[in-house]
Design a protein around this motif. Structure first.
Motif, PDB file in Angstrom:
ATOM      1  N   TYR A  60      35.012 106.516 -57.551  1.00 27.59           N
ATOM      2  CA  TYR A  60      33.671 106.381 -58.056  1.00 27.59           C
ATOM      3  C   TYR A  60      33.022 107.157 -58.372  1.00 27.59           C
ATOM      4  O   TYR A  60      32.735 107.156 -59.785  1.00 27.59           O
ATOM      5  N   GLU A  61      33.030 108.531 -57.718  1.00 28.77           N
ATOM      6  CA  GLU A  61      32.275 109.725 -58.213  1.00 28.77           C
ATOM      7  C   GLU A  61      33.152 110.281 -59.393  1.00 28.77           C
ATOM      8  O   GLU A  61      32.492 110.683 -60.406  1.00 28.77           O
ATOM      9  N   SER A  62      34.402 110.241 -59.534  1.00 29.24           N
ATOM     10  CA  SER A  62      35.211 110.897 -60.488  1.00 29.24           C
ATOM     11  C   SER A  62      34.915 109.972 -61.680  1.00 29.24           C
ATOM     12  O   SER A  62      35.162 110.829 -63.032  1.00 29.24           O
ATOM     13  N   LYS A  63      34.568 108.829 -61.630  1.00 29.68           N
ATOM     14  CA  LYS A  63      34.127 108.164 -62.997  1.00 29.68           C
ATOM     15  C   LYS A  63      32.789 107.865 -63.164  1.00 29.68           C
ATOM     16  O   LYS A  63      32.407 107.322 -64.144  1.00 29.68           O
TER      17      LYS A  63
END
Length: 119
Positions: A60-63
């Motif tokens: 989620y954080e990477s997106k």
């Protein structure tokens, strides 16, 4: 001695034929959901990943997405398995095709989702 050897060979034969829980779940899915389950030929079933809350948060954080739904969850909590499933089966026209799917399974090996891998 001959009887012992025959018994050992028989035991080895049956122990090698046992399905893993992943294979068993996929076999049941094939029997109940495929139009022509008799045409099914397994090529491979391979566990790709065991997804936990921590891994999901990283995705989620990477997106750049928010992940509040996981804020109160333990980081090591199991979410699902991802499995590669390659097989041959007849399509709706009766022709044999090669398929490559990614399957998601919960902790009880119940299939929760599946999608084709585009090559």
């Amino acid at each position: 001695m001959k009887k012992l050897f025959s018994l050992l060979a028989l035991v080895m034969l049956f122990s090698c034929a046992k399905e893993s829980p992943f294979e068993k779940s996929i076999s049941e899915h094939v029997k109940t959901n495929f139009k022509d389950p008799a045409s099914y030929e397994k090529i491979s079933i391979e566990i790709l990943d065991t997804v936990t809350v921590e891994k999901k948060i990283k995705v989620y954080e990477s997106k750049g997405m928010t992940h509040e739904q996981f804020d109160n969850e333990p980081k090591d909590k199991f979410l699902y398995y991802t499995i590669s499933h390659k097989y041959r089966a007849n399509n709706s026209y009766g022709a044999k095709e090669l398929y490559n799917d990614i399957v998601s399974m919960d902790k009880d090996y119940k299939i929760t989702g599946s999608h084709a891998v585009e090559e």
